[in-house]
Design a protein around this motif. Structure first.
Motif, PDB file in Angstrom:
ATOM      1  N   TYR A   1       4.703   7.774   8.597  1.00  0.00           N
ATOM      2  CA  TYR A   1       3.390   7.799   7.944  1.00  0.00           C
ATOM      3  C   TYR A   1       2.313   8.368   8.864  1.00  0.00           C
ATOM      4  O   TYR A   1       1.329   8.953   8.383  1.00  0.00           O
ATOM      5  CB  TYR A   1       3.010   6.402   7.462  1.00  0.00           C
ATOM      6  CG  TYR A   1       3.642   6.072   6.135  1.00  0.00           C
ATOM      7  CD1 TYR A   1       3.095   6.548   4.938  1.00  0.00           C
ATOM      8  CD2 TYR A   1       4.801   5.313   6.058  1.00  0.00           C
ATOM      9  CE1 TYR A   1       3.687   6.275   3.718  1.00  0.00           C
ATOM     10  CE2 TYR A   1       5.404   5.031   4.846  1.00  0.00           C
ATOM     11  CZ  TYR A   1       4.840   5.513   3.676  1.00  0.00           C
ATOM     12  OH  TYR A   1       5.429   5.240   2.469  1.00  0.00           O
TER      13      TYR A   1
ATOM     14  N   ASN B   1       5.653  12.174   1.747  1.00  0.00           N
ATOM     15  CA  ASN B   1       5.239  10.792   1.471  1.00  0.00           C
ATOM     16  C   ASN B   1       6.355  10.012   0.787  1.00  0.00           C
ATOM     17  O   ASN B   1       6.610   8.851   1.113  1.00  0.00           O
ATOM     18  CB  ASN B   1       3.978  10.790   0.612  1.00  0.00           C
ATOM     19  CG  ASN B   1       3.334   9.413   0.547  1.00  0.00           C
ATOM     20  OD1 ASN B   1       3.402   8.634   1.482  1.00  0.00           O
ATOM     21  ND2 ASN B   1       2.701   9.124  -0.565  1.00  0.00           N
TER      22      ASN B   1
ATOM     23  N   SER C   1      -3.174   8.818  -3.172  1.00  0.00           N
ATOM     24  CA  SER C   1      -1.978   8.626  -2.363  1.00  0.00           C
ATOM     25  C   SER C   1      -2.337   8.612  -0.879  1.00  0.00           C
ATOM     26  O   SER C   1      -1.868   7.756  -0.108  1.00  0.00           O
ATOM     27  CB  SER C   1      -0.966   9.743  -2.644  1.00  0.00           C
ATOM     28  OG  SER C   1       0.187   9.587  -1.854  1.00  0.00           O
ATOM     29  N   PHE C   2      -3.182   9.536  -0.476  1.00  0.00           N
ATOM     30  CA  PHE C   2      -3.625   9.607   0.920  1.00  0.00           C
ATOM     31  C   PHE C   2      -4.435   8.376   1.301  1.00  0.00           C
ATOM     32  O   PHE C   2      -4.239   7.800   2.390  1.00  0.00           O
ATOM     33  CB  PHE C   2      -4.456  10.874   1.112  1.00  0.00           C
ATOM     34  CG  PHE C   2      -5.169  10.944   2.439  1.00  0.00           C
ATOM     35  CD1 PHE C   2      -4.464  11.138   3.611  1.00  0.00           C
ATOM     36  CD2 PHE C   2      -6.551  10.832   2.502  1.00  0.00           C
ATOM     37  CE1 PHE C   2      -5.119  11.201   4.837  1.00  0.00           C
ATOM     38  CE2 PHE C   2      -7.214  10.891   3.713  1.00  0.00           C
ATOM     39  CZ  PHE C   2      -6.494  11.079   4.889  1.00  0.00           C
TER      40      PHE C   2
ATOM     41  N   GLU D   1      -3.438  13.114  -5.389  1.00  0.00           N
ATOM     42  CA  GLU D   1      -3.204  13.341  -3.970  1.00  0.00           C
ATOM     43  C   GLU D   1      -4.175  12.532  -3.112  1.00  0.00           C
ATOM     44  O   GLU D   1      -3.789  11.956  -2.086  1.00  0.00           O
ATOM     45  CB  GLU D   1      -3.338  14.824  -3.654  1.00  0.00           C
ATOM     46  CG  GLU D   1      -2.975  15.183  -2.222  1.00  0.00           C
ATOM     47  CD  GLU D   1      -3.001  16.680  -1.996  1.00  0.00           C
ATOM     48  OE1 GLU D   1      -1.939  17.257  -1.717  1.00  0.00           O
ATOM     49  OE2 GLU D   1      -4.104  17.277  -2.103  1.00  0.00           O
TER      50      GLU D   1
ATOM     51  N   SER E   1       2.229   9.786  -5.353  1.00  0.00           N
ATOM     52  CA  SER E   1       2.895  11.037  -4.999  1.00  0.00           C
ATOM     53  C   SER E   1       3.945  11.420  -6.033  1.00  0.00           C
ATOM     54  O   SER E   1       4.109  12.603  -6.373  1.00  0.00           O
ATOM     55  CB  SER E   1       3.564  10.912  -3.617  1.00  0.00           C
ATOM     56  OG  SER E   1       2.603  10.861  -2.598  1.00  0.00           O
TER      57      SER E   1
ATOM     58  N   ALA F   1       0.832  -1.208   0.000  1.00  0.00           N
ATOM     59  CA  ALA F   1       0.000   0.000   0.000  1.00  0.00           C
ATOM     60  C   ALA F   1       0.867   1.259   0.000  1.00  0.00           C
ATOM     61  O   ALA F   1       0.594   2.217  -0.734  1.00  0.00           O
ATOM     62  CB  ALA F   1      -0.926  -0.008   1.225  1.00  0.00           C
ATOM     63  N   PHE F   2       1.929   1.259   0.804  1.00  0.00           N
ATOM     64  CA  PHE F   2       2.834   2.411   0.831  1.00  0.00           C
ATOM     65  C   PHE F   2       3.542   2.593  -0.511  1.00  0.00           C
ATOM     66  O   PHE F   2       3.819   3.725  -0.927  1.00  0.00           O
ATOM     67  CB  PHE F   2       3.874   2.233   1.936  1.00  0.00           C
ATOM     68  CG  PHE F   2       3.308   2.270   3.329  1.00  0.00           C
ATOM     69  CD1 PHE F   2       2.215   3.068   3.632  1.00  0.00           C
ATOM     70  CD2 PHE F   2       3.863   1.494   4.340  1.00  0.00           C
ATOM     71  CE1 PHE F   2       1.680   3.109   4.913  1.00  0.00           C
ATOM     72  CE2 PHE F   2       3.345   1.530   5.628  1.00  0.00           C
ATOM     73  CZ  PHE F   2       2.245   2.335   5.909  1.00  0.00           C
TER      74      PHE F   2
ATOM     75  N   LEU G   1      -4.317   5.322   0.144  1.00  0.00           N
ATOM     76  CA  LEU G   1      -3.470   4.136   0.290  1.00  0.00           C
ATOM     77  C   LEU G   1      -2.632   4.205   1.571  1.00  0.00           C
ATOM     78  O   LEU G   1      -2.380   3.178   2.209  1.00  0.00           O
ATOM     79  CB  LEU G   1      -2.578   3.988  -0.934  1.00  0.00           C
ATOM     80  CG  LEU G   1      -3.329   3.471  -2.172  1.00  0.00           C
ATOM     81  CD1 LEU G   1      -2.561   3.772  -3.438  1.00  0.00           C
ATOM     82  CD2 LEU G   1      -3.586   1.975  -2.048  1.00  0.00           C
ATOM     83  N   ALA G   2      -2.212   5.404   1.944  1.00  0.00           N
ATOM     84  CA  ALA G   2      -1.498   5.553   3.218  1.00  0.00           C
ATOM     85  C   ALA G   2      -2.429   5.245   4.386  1.00  0.00           C
ATOM     86  O   ALA G   2      -2.018   4.607   5.370  1.00  0.00           O
ATOM     87  CB  ALA G   2      -0.933   6.968   3.349  1.00  0.00           C
TER      88      ALA G   2
ATOM     89  N   SER H   1       1.112   4.274  -2.791  1.00  0.00           N
ATOM     90  CA  SER H   1       0.975   5.651  -2.326  1.00  0.00           C
ATOM     91  C   SER H   1       2.161   6.490  -2.792  1.00  0.00           C
ATOM     92  O   SER H   1       2.002   7.639  -3.235  1.00  0.00           O
ATOM     93  CB  SER H   1       0.892   5.672  -0.792  1.00  0.00           C
ATOM     94  OG  SER H   1       0.779   6.992  -0.308  1.00  0.00           O
TER      95      SER H   1
END
Length: 277
Positions: free
Chosen positions: A231, A252, A185-186, A182, A153, A145-146, A188-189, A149
């Motif tokens: 994170y 990120n 990305s958020f 954006e 980004s 996931a990161f 998934l974080a 993300s």
């Protein structure tokens, strides 16, 4: 015989994967939709090959293959391909697949050309438990996931630069708008952080049961908490402080670099994660 067969399967997978990434790159440069379609189906074939390998490996070892760095890298690459194919199917964002699979190919190449480790360390075999398997699997899923993300980004920064320099063209149109990049990305974080927290809780619980004299200053333990902190700060900046834009994307990306350091470097230096090397 099994090792020879697996080696050939790895070689075929890497070659097909390389062609897929090259065709995605060709599409990225020349906007060639035919190349994009061929690259997609080659990537789907790579996913099938990887899945077959995982199933065969599970049959041979009688367990889920995540207990060594060798196995973890392969599962990580499989997670990246699976997520990229799923996102491409749902959102039709070709460049996400391209950038994600550059990372995936690097991971698979490291896995393939590293010294072969088909068997875990003897001590690691004795300490196998379902709790450990769940801990490692969830950690790798959070890293997946990161990773995505991070890709969103990175694409945000590329799109931001194109807009700032007023570079209008097909490439700009094929990238999602800044707000969508954006937001994804958020999102998934947000998915990755709780999975990582659960993984750390399970890992510590396993360690207290199986590893007497647990050392909290171990590099892998500290590195995992640094990743979580990085994170968590990212989420705090986004939710509480309402940060957005280029600065948040850079944070990120920096957080993901910590993930890579923790996964590749701290795991090798760790005395606590001795079974995972």
């Amino acid at each position: 015989m099994f090792e020879i067969y697996m080696t050939k399967l790895h070689e075929l997978t890497v070659v097909v994967y390389a062609f897929s990434v090259l065709l995605y790159f060709w599409d990225f440069i020349h906007h060639n939709r035919k190349a994009n379609r061929i690259a997609f189906w080659l990537l789907a074939f790579v996913w099938v090959l990887q899945t077959v390998f995982l199933l065969l490996y599970m049959v041979k070892t009688g367990r889920f293959p995540v207990l060594t760095i060798f196995e973890g890298l392969y599962f990580y690459a499989w997670v990246l391909i699976t997520l990229s194919l799923g996102i491409n199917h749902l959102l039709r964002m070709d460049f996400i697949v391209f950038f994600t699979n550059i990372l995936g190919f690097i991971v698979l190449a490291i896995h393939t050309f590293a010294p072969v480790q088909y068997e875990s360390h003897l001590i690691g075999q004795k300490l196998i438990s379902e709790l450990l398997l769940i801990h490692i699997t969830m950690a790798i899923l959070s890293y997946g996931a990161f990773s995505l993300s991070f890709v969103f980004s990175l694409l945000y920064l590329i799109q931001y630069d194109l807009l700032k320099r007023k570079k209008w063209g097909k490439r700009l149109l094929r990238l999602a708008d800044l707000q969508q990049l954006e937001s994804l990305s958020f999102m998934l974080a947000v998915i990755g952080v709780p999975i990582l927290i659960l993984s750390l809780i399970l890992g510590l619980q396993w360690a207290f049961i199986k590893v007497p004299g647990l050392t909290w200053y171990d590099s892998k333990v500290l590195g995992s908490f640094v990743v979580l902190m990085a994170y968590s700060i990212y989420l705090y900046l986004r939710i509480v402080k309402n940060f957005a834009g280029k600065s948040l994307a850079l944070w990120n990306i920096a957080s993901f670099l910590i993930v890579l350091i923790n996964f590749f470097l701290f795991g090798q230096l760790s005395s606590f994660h001795f079974w995972y090397s």
